[in-house]
Design an enzyme around this catalytic site. Sequence first.
Site, PDB file in Angstrom:
ATOM      1  N   GLU A  84       0.796  -1.239   0.000  1.00 37.74           N
ATOM      2  CA  GLU A  84       0.000   0.000   0.000  1.00 37.74           C
ATOM      3  C   GLU A  84       0.829   1.290   0.000  1.00 37.74           C
ATOM      4  O   GLU A  84       0.636   2.159   0.846  1.00 37.74           O
ATOM      5  CB  GLU A  84      -0.953  -0.011   1.202  1.00 37.74           C
ATOM      6  CG  GLU A  84      -1.857  -1.226   1.210  1.00 37.74           C
ATOM      7  CD  GLU A  84      -2.801  -1.274   2.407  1.00 37.74           C
ATOM      8  OE1 GLU A  84      -2.672  -0.434   3.310  1.00 37.74           O
ATOM      9  OE2 GLU A  84      -3.671  -2.161   2.413  1.00 37.74           O
ATOM     10  N   GLU A 126      -6.174 -10.885  -1.238  1.00 39.86           N
ATOM     11  CA  GLU A 126      -6.983 -10.724  -0.019  1.00 39.86           C
ATOM     12  C   GLU A 126      -8.455 -10.667  -0.419  1.00 39.86           C
ATOM     13  O   GLU A 126      -9.116  -9.651  -0.259  1.00 39.86           O
ATOM     14  CB  GLU A 126      -6.562  -9.441   0.721  1.00 39.86           C
ATOM     15  CG  GLU A 126      -5.094  -9.424   1.097  1.00 39.86           C
ATOM     16  CD  GLU A 126      -4.659  -8.171   1.856  1.00 39.86           C
ATOM     17  OE1 GLU A 126      -5.514  -7.450   2.397  1.00 39.86           O
ATOM     18  OE2 GLU A 126      -3.436  -7.925   1.903  1.00 39.86           O
TER      19      GLU A 126
END
Length: 379
Positions: A163, A268
């Site tokens: 991220e 995910e």
Amino acid sequence: MKKFNSNQILFVLGVVLFASCTGGTQSEKTQTLKDAFAGRFYIGTALNEWQITGQDSASLEVVKEQFNAIVPENCMKSVEIHPAEGEFDFTLADQFVDFGEQNNMFITGHCLIWHSQAPEWFFTDSLGNDASRELMIERMKTHIHTVVGRYKGRIKGWDVVNEAIMEDGSYRNSKFYQIVGEDFIKLAFQFAHEADPEAELYYNDYNEWFPGKRDAIVQLIRSLKSEGIRIDGIGMQGHIGLNSPSLESYEEAMVAYAGEGMKVMVTELDMSILPNRRQDVGADISTKIEYEKELNPYTDGVIPQEKQDEWDARMVDFFNLFLKHADDVSRVTLWGVSDRDSWKNDFPIHGRTDYPLLFDRNFQPKSVVAKIIQLTKEE
Ligand code: GLA
């Protein structure tokens, strides 16, 4: 009429008994996810603390039966594994890796450098000020060398940086970026490669279907490669909803990363069935209670059939997409085993009852499981 002798009757009874004890003949048995997707991609799940320590044995049965890849939900994040300078806690991480090896699973480490779930000390000096660039780089190096080095040859792939890029393509203004500058990404990959030259190295992020973010990640891949830095794949967190993202934008991003020679991983995956708060932005605060109820409609476990069908159909669409690109997709990992464990029960609103995964709260496969397995037979 033909008469059966007692031996023949006993034999037939024995077969019936054996079949009922073993859950039916092979053809009657439901195929597992890992068998269905074998030869296409790994199918994985994240493991939480209760699973790793063996306390949640019911989940573990599902994991062993259905999945062939694992990733730790939390125990390898820096705040957990490196809580104080010079102090590492490998208790859970060691058990996690042992479990994966004992069950012959592809083990991914998650995640080395991430702005969140990172300990405060990592970014400050002894006076409580921001650490210097040199100190931060030294700490990154120690962290990565120690963690990756410990599992060298055992953990096959690492989410090296998580991220770091925003939806508009700019860098996230994290402490790593503020103090080290954009080089922190390159350095992280370099340190990971030094620690285990055989391990695959990935960049992992959410919302990677946003065009600005997608293009910036493509640029990042090119820039790392042009400097001779190893990067093997892009992890696309799949925290999706019923309405977003579109399959087209997800596919465009997959194709863009694969076009750069990357393995594509859906890292995910979970799909909330609940209404998305963003549609309610601007709601008058006085109507909050009513809105909260509206945003948590299935607390009793009963989901209207048409809603469940909608959820199933969209999950099937995504798996169809993954199968379509199976040459580039190396792994699809669910973010948890059963609905009971999912972080989505608490995000973005605490205390909701969500149904984002493939197994229900009693660890039974949901209706979608047979549907996605069926897809593998239609190809
Ligand atoms: C991000 C992280 C995961 C996890 C989820 C929320 O996607 O990569 O490790 O923390 O947020 O559970």
